[in-house]
Enzyme design. Sequence first.
Site, PDB file in Angstrom:
ATOM      1  N   ASP A  81      35.234  61.627  22.218  1.00  0.00           N
ATOM      2  CA  ASP A  81      33.295  61.326  22.394  1.00  0.00           C
ATOM      3  C   ASP A  81      32.971  62.846  21.049  1.00  0.00           C
ATOM      4  O   ASP A  81      33.065  61.215  20.162  1.00  0.00           O
ATOM      5  CB  ASP A  81      32.767  61.884  23.468  1.00  0.00           C
ATOM      6  CG  ASP A  81      30.860  61.005  23.401  1.00  0.00           C
ATOM      7  OD1 ASP A  81      31.229  60.149  22.668  1.00  0.00           O
ATOM      8  OD2 ASP A  81      30.463  60.557  24.030  1.00  0.00           O
ATOM      9  N   ASP A  82      32.634  63.755  21.994  1.00  0.00           N
ATOM     10  CA  ASP A  82      32.323  64.747  21.008  1.00  0.00           C
ATOM     11  C   ASP A  82      32.752  66.145  21.048  1.00  0.00           C
ATOM     12  O   ASP A  82      31.761  66.882  21.891  1.00  0.00           O
ATOM     13  CB  ASP A  82      30.294  64.886  21.079  1.00  0.00           C
ATOM     14  CG  ASP A  82      29.941  63.183  20.685  1.00  0.00           C
ATOM     15  OD1 ASP A  82      29.303  63.117  19.458  1.00  0.00           O
ATOM     16  OD2 ASP A  82      28.947  62.723  21.338  1.00  0.00           O
TER      17      ASP A  82
ATOM     18  N   HIS B 224      37.609  56.440  19.927  1.00  0.00           N
ATOM     19  CA  HIS B 224      35.851  56.829  20.275  1.00  0.00           C
ATOM     20  C   HIS B 224      35.482  59.106  19.431  1.00  0.00           C
ATOM     21  O   HIS B 224      35.918  59.489  20.786  1.00  0.00           O
ATOM     22  CB  HIS B 224      35.113  56.695  21.820  1.00  0.00           C
ATOM     23  CG  HIS B 224      34.392  57.276  21.796  1.00  0.00           C
ATOM     24  ND1 HIS B 224      33.910  55.973  23.318  1.00  0.00           N
ATOM     25  CD2 HIS B 224      33.200  57.643  21.996  1.00  0.00           C
ATOM     26  CE1 HIS B 224      32.549  56.425  23.247  1.00  0.00           C
ATOM     27  NE2 HIS B 224      32.142  57.746  22.163  1.00  0.00           N
TER      28      HIS B 224
ATOM     29  N   GLU C 260      27.056  53.976  28.914  1.00  0.00           N
ATOM     30  CA  GLU C 260      27.398  54.974  29.315  1.00  0.00           C
ATOM     31  C   GLU C 260      26.219  55.560  30.314  1.00  0.00           C
ATOM     32  O   GLU C 260      26.359  55.343  31.545  1.00  0.00           O
ATOM     33  CB  GLU C 260      26.639  55.255  27.222  1.00  0.00           C
ATOM     34  CG  GLU C 260      27.087  57.569  27.815  1.00  0.00           C
ATOM     35  CD  GLU C 260      26.712  58.133  25.861  1.00  0.00           C
ATOM     36  OE1 GLU C 260      26.273  56.891  25.653  1.00  0.00           O
ATOM     37  OE2 GLU C 260      27.394  58.518  26.662  1.00  0.00           O
TER      38      GLU C 260
ATOM     39  N   HIS D 170      27.875  51.129  22.082  1.00  0.00           N
ATOM     40  CA  HIS D 170      28.075  51.946  22.676  1.00  0.00           C
ATOM     41  C   HIS D 170      27.059  51.160  24.676  1.00  0.00           C
ATOM     42  O   HIS D 170      26.121  50.222  23.484  1.00  0.00           O
ATOM     43  CB  HIS D 170      27.396  53.337  23.119  1.00  0.00           C
ATOM     44  CG  HIS D 170      28.111  55.082  21.748  1.00  0.00           C
ATOM     45  ND1 HIS D 170      28.748  54.334  20.514  1.00  0.00           N
ATOM     46  CD2 HIS D 170      28.642  55.802  22.503  1.00  0.00           C
ATOM     47  CE1 HIS D 170      29.154  55.607  20.385  1.00  0.00           C
ATOM     48  NE2 HIS D 170      29.283  56.033  21.459  1.00  0.00           N
TER      49      HIS D 170
HETATM   50  N1  ADE Z   1      26.699  60.171  19.511  1.00  0.00           N
HETATM   51  C1  ADE Z   1      27.086  60.838  19.830  1.00  0.00           C
HETATM   52  N2  ADE Z   1      27.338  61.190  20.973  1.00  0.00           N
HETATM   53  C2  ADE Z   1      26.950  59.873  21.418  1.00  0.00           C
HETATM   54  C3  ADE Z   1      26.579  59.666  23.075  1.00  0.00           C
HETATM   55  N3  ADE Z   1      27.464  60.172  24.038  1.00  0.00           N
HETATM   56  N4  ADE Z   1      26.065  58.387  23.139  1.00  0.00           N
HETATM   57  C4  ADE Z   1      25.294  57.556  22.870  1.00  0.00           C
HETATM   58  N5  ADE Z   1      25.167  58.068  21.405  1.00  0.00           N
HETATM   59  C5  ADE Z   1      25.986  59.040  20.878  1.00  0.00           C
HETATM   60 ZN    ZN Z   2      30.504  57.748  22.073  1.00  0.00          ZN
END
Ligand code: ADE
Ligand code: ZN
Length: 346
Positions: A286-287, A25, A208, A205
């Site tokens: 994630d990011d 992810h 969340e 997703h």
């Molecule tokens: N795009 C990038 N990161 C995300 C996240 N955590 N949730 C949904 N879309 C995303």
């Molecule tokens: Zn994500």
Amino acid sequence: MTNVPTIPAERLPELLQRMPKAELHIHIEGSLEPELIFEMAQRNGVTLPYASVDDLRRAYAFTNLQSFLDIYYAGASVLITERDFHDMAWAYLRKARADNVVHAEIFFDPQTHTARGVAMETVINGLHRACTRAQAELGVTASLILCFLRHLSEAEAFETLEQALPLRDKFIGVGLDSSEVGHPPEKFARVFARCRELGLHLVAHAGEEGPLAYVWTALDLLKVERVDHGVQSSKDPQLMRRLAQDRIPLTVCPLSNLKLCVFPNLGQHNIRHLLEAGLVATVNSDDPAYFGGYMNENFTQTFAATGLSAQQAWQLANNSFEASFIAPDDKRRLRDRLDAVFAEFG
Ligand code: ADE
Ligand code: ZN
């Protein structure tokens, strides 16, 4: 490994660093570091609404998912050429290698780029070249998962799929990301049904910051093989039993959940509960450029805050292999490599 050796707490960070793991992810656009954003903006003549790297970093104070996405899409606007997409993915894969990530399944958001006039093949070819190079030069295997933006329409998702199909051999599956609340999985049921017919892997997703009902519909209507995040599932014992029994993995992202205020602090994250309920939970970044760390930062901070054990470290790494879309033989080989590292700590 059924009998994980007793490992003193002070050696846990070293174990977490050294153990082989898969990342399942990671949004590649979320790995763009501010320095690279400014470098690409300069070489492509893109004007950013931030004066400097520091100014941009100061904006990374998020209150929820949307407050992050607004900045994330602004950052991605510097990506124009195939080289940009390659360089972004290559930078991520080098960091992954340093964290002993041996396999990565990488999300990308083509609509963020095609909407600005960047061709689909520019995006996919640049990313794919970095994945091929990673296997040859870093010994890391990597594959791509195309994500549909759920705040856009079903028709736009179908159009995106059509544009990507000539490059079908360069991605292994599809996902669903972006603004969750108000954009339930059922909006994309027909697109996912088509992708299923095409033999693509399916993930989404769900749960969340959105309702846990979206996890049910991702499973029942989209027929996903993995749920990304899914942390809201712990509120529903019936859903927890379903996830455990069907061995549907959750790709959990602790630092993301912290930075987007899904949990008030890491100590209150429910990862331990997910593991103890027998779910195939995994740890992911994630990011990472936005949320304060790559894979090992996620592991070490989560273990420090929640007191997870060496046995649970092994479980998380093995879950990451089980949850991946690699062949059963490769899963077994990675599990053996994992056991070999744990044995060294015995
Ligand atoms: N795009 C990038 N990161 C995300 C996240 N955590 N949730 C949904 N879309 C995303
Ligand atoms: Zn994500």
